[in-house]
Design an enzyme around this catalytic site. Structure first.
Site, PDB file in Angstrom:
ATOM      1  N   HIS A  63      -9.805   9.450  -2.576  1.00 38.99           N
ATOM      2  CA  HIS A  63      -9.803   8.898  -1.222  1.00 38.99           C
ATOM      3  C   HIS A  63     -10.797   7.743  -1.121  1.00 38.99           C
ATOM      4  O   HIS A  63     -11.668   7.568  -1.982  1.00 38.99           O
ATOM      5  CB  HIS A  63     -10.143  10.003  -0.220  1.00 38.99           C
ATOM      6  CG  HIS A  63      -9.047  11.029  -0.094  1.00 38.99           C
ATOM      7  ND1 HIS A  63      -9.093  12.071   0.795  1.00 38.99           N
ATOM      8  CD2 HIS A  63      -7.873  11.163  -0.753  1.00 38.99           C
ATOM      9  CE1 HIS A  63      -7.994  12.798   0.693  1.00 38.99           C
ATOM     10  NE2 HIS A  63      -7.240  12.276  -0.253  1.00 38.99           N
TER      11      HIS A  63
ATOM     12  N   MET B  56      31.657  -9.989   7.356  1.00 41.83           N
ATOM     13  CA  MET B  56      33.002 -10.416   7.735  1.00 41.83           C
ATOM     14  C   MET B  56      33.912  -9.176   7.711  1.00 41.83           C
ATOM     15  O   MET B  56      33.545  -8.130   7.171  1.00 41.83           O
ATOM     16  CB  MET B  56      33.523 -11.482   6.756  1.00 41.83           C
ATOM     17  CG  MET B  56      32.673 -12.752   6.699  1.00 41.83           C
ATOM     18  SD  MET B  56      32.280 -13.476   8.313  1.00 41.83           S
ATOM     19  CE  MET B  56      33.878 -14.120   8.793  1.00 41.83           C
TER      20      MET B  56
ATOM     21  N   GLU C 274     -13.435   7.160   0.671  1.00 43.52           N
ATOM     22  CA  GLU C 274     -14.868   7.474   0.707  1.00 43.52           C
ATOM     23  C   GLU C 274     -15.394   7.705  -0.713  1.00 43.52           C
ATOM     24  O   GLU C 274     -16.481   7.249  -1.084  1.00 43.52           O
ATOM     25  CB  GLU C 274     -15.115   8.743   1.548  1.00 43.52           C
ATOM     26  CG  GLU C 274     -14.687   8.634   3.007  1.00 43.52           C
ATOM     27  CD  GLU C 274     -13.231   9.012   3.248  1.00 43.52           C
ATOM     28  OE1 GLU C 274     -12.388   8.793   2.347  1.00 43.52           O
ATOM     29  OE2 GLU C 274     -12.926   9.502   4.347  1.00 43.52           O
TER      30      GLU C 274
ATOM     31  N   ASP D  27      28.514  -4.173  -1.155  1.00 41.42           N
ATOM     32  CA  ASP D  27      27.505  -5.166  -1.590  1.00 41.42           C
ATOM     33  C   ASP D  27      26.934  -4.905  -2.975  1.00 41.42           C
ATOM     34  O   ASP D  27      26.302  -5.787  -3.556  1.00 41.42           O
ATOM     35  CB  ASP D  27      26.312  -5.178  -0.614  1.00 41.42           C
ATOM     36  CG  ASP D  27      26.703  -5.665   0.768  1.00 41.42           C
ATOM     37  OD1 ASP D  27      27.845  -6.121   0.916  1.00 41.42           O
ATOM     38  OD2 ASP D  27      25.853  -5.581   1.672  1.00 41.42           O
TER      39      ASP D  27
END
Ligand SMILES: NC(=O)c1ccc[n+]([C@@H]2O[C@H](COP(=O)([O-])OP(=O)(O)OC[C@H]3O[C@@H](n4cnc5c(N)ncnc54)[C@H](OP(=O)(O)O)[C@@H]3O)[C@@H](O)[C@H]2O)c1
Length: 356
Positions: free
Chosen positions: A55, A168, A57, A205
């Site tokens: 973390h 489209m 600290e 896509d």
């Protein structure tokens, strides 16, 4: 208690440090920064660098240039007070002889929620709390949402024409917006723990849904395809990129390549609330939905969204093109109202950020 200007200055520096974890701390923990100041000098600084790592600290205490005894710790979030994957930060701060802490926000995690402040006060450490919600909420919307609603913070991202079209009629959508808008989308991907799309988009896509911009480090969000019947093509480009892929499907659907098959009992479609709960259980803080009109409509219609990034290209695609969301509304009373959070220009396009 009023916070002296100098405290705010250091606290804002701690928040800037936390931002360094924007693309590497996306699951489980919040992004946190910590600055150690003694006699007007910065003697140590740290931030939560990666998921599961030390973390902020502990990071700051590990790189001090002098003895931290008697110093002030400026921390962007209340320190933790319980043993998770790492020992409690309150214990480390107490052991290091920190005299005072200034924090920018309380940690909403049920195992902290004020317990960190209490532990410091009990040890005789002075605690000054300064609420800077605008900055801290923007840094960690995910842990906040998970704590309160047991789901990640959900962002929808879509590119539309000025007449609100996303593809489209035959499914083509490349490219509606310019390079700048597409480059910006990489930022939202990189700070997300998971990208969610629909099988319709995968088929139309064939997106990779990965982070390609080197400025965002090594971010590899989990890619999730909502695909009831397992229609994802085996040669989809998704599989050509490193990183986890999950296909959310009905029970008994055959495995597809190396994807994790997340089987769900399905009703008319995949239960999105349940999917979000699963993602939260897996530690996902922020998720990005990049889908077509069908899946967008489900997230919007069910109110399962917190922010929508809409890139608007100054071009018309006509009325046979597909909408942003196939909501099928017939009366004004059904319309979903949103609030504009920001408007920016990106090359030839606009970016509007909306909230519910
Ligand atoms: N402009 C943009 O930003 C953008 C972005 C992405 C895509 N697109 C365009 O959008 C088009 C694809 O859109 P689409 O509407 O066909 O596909 P989609 O929204 O990406 O995916 C929809 C499919 O997801 C599955 N699904 C499963 N559970 C669902 C649930 N709870 N709600 C909704 N869907 C669920 C359904 O298929 P199953 O029943 O088989 O599960 C459904 O047909 C493409 O032409 C693509 O180019 C545009």
């Amino acid at each position: 208690m009023t916070v002296p200007a100098v405290d705010r200055l250091y606290l804002r520096s701690a928040i800037r440090l936390a931002e360094k974890g924007l693309f590497s701390v996306t699951t489980n923990n919040p992004r946190v920064g910590c600055l150690l100041v003694k006699s007007g000098h910065i003697i140590g600084q740290g931030w939560h660098r990666e998921d599961g790592g030390p973390h902020a600290e502990i990071d700051a205490l590990s790189n001090t240039v002098e003895d931290p005894r008697g110093s002030t710790a400026y921390i962007s979030l209340e320190p933790c007070c319980w043993e998770g994957r790492t020992p409690p930060c309150t214990t480390a701060l107490i052991k290091a002889g920190i005299a005072r802490t200034v924090i920018a926000a309380r940690d909403p995690h049920p195992r902290v929620a004020g317990g960190g402040v209490r532990a410091l006060l009990d040890a005789g450490i002075e605690v000054t709390e300064e609420n800077l919600p605008e900055e801290t909420d923007a840094l960690n919307p995910g842990p906040l949402m998970r704590g309160e609603n047991n789901r990640p913070f959900v962002r929808l991202k879509t590119a539309i024409s000025i007449d609100g079209r996303t593809a489209m009629a035959d499914g083509q959508s490349r490219w509606i917006t310019g390079e700048e808008a597409r480059a910006d989308a990489q930022y939202w991907r990189a700070r997300s723990a998971a990208i969610i799309t629909g099988v319709g988009t995968v088929i139309a896509d064939d997106p990779r849904l990965n982070v390609r911009d080197q400025r965002f480090g090594n971010a590899k969000p989990l890619r999730v395809v909502v695909d009831t019947g397992g229609r994802t093509p085996r040669d989809a480009a998704l599989f050509g990129e490193k990183g986890r892929i999950a296909i959310v499907c009905a029970k008994g659907v055959e495995s597809i390549n190396r994807a994790e098959m997340w089987e769900q009992q399905v009703g008319p479609a995949i239960d999105l609330a349940k999917l979000l709960e699963t993602l939260s259980d897996q530690g996902c803080n922020e998720v990005l939905v990049e889908a077509g009109a069908t899946l967008n409509a489900s997230f919007l219609g069910q109110g399962l969204w917190d922010e929508m990034i809409v890139y608007i290209a100054p071009r018309l695609m006509g009325d046979t093109a597909r909408p942003l969301a196939a909501l099928g509304f017939t009366g004004m009373e059904e319309a979903i109202s949103t609030t504009v959070k920001s408007i920016d220009t990106l090359g030839p396009d606009l970016r509007i950020v909306l909230t519910p």
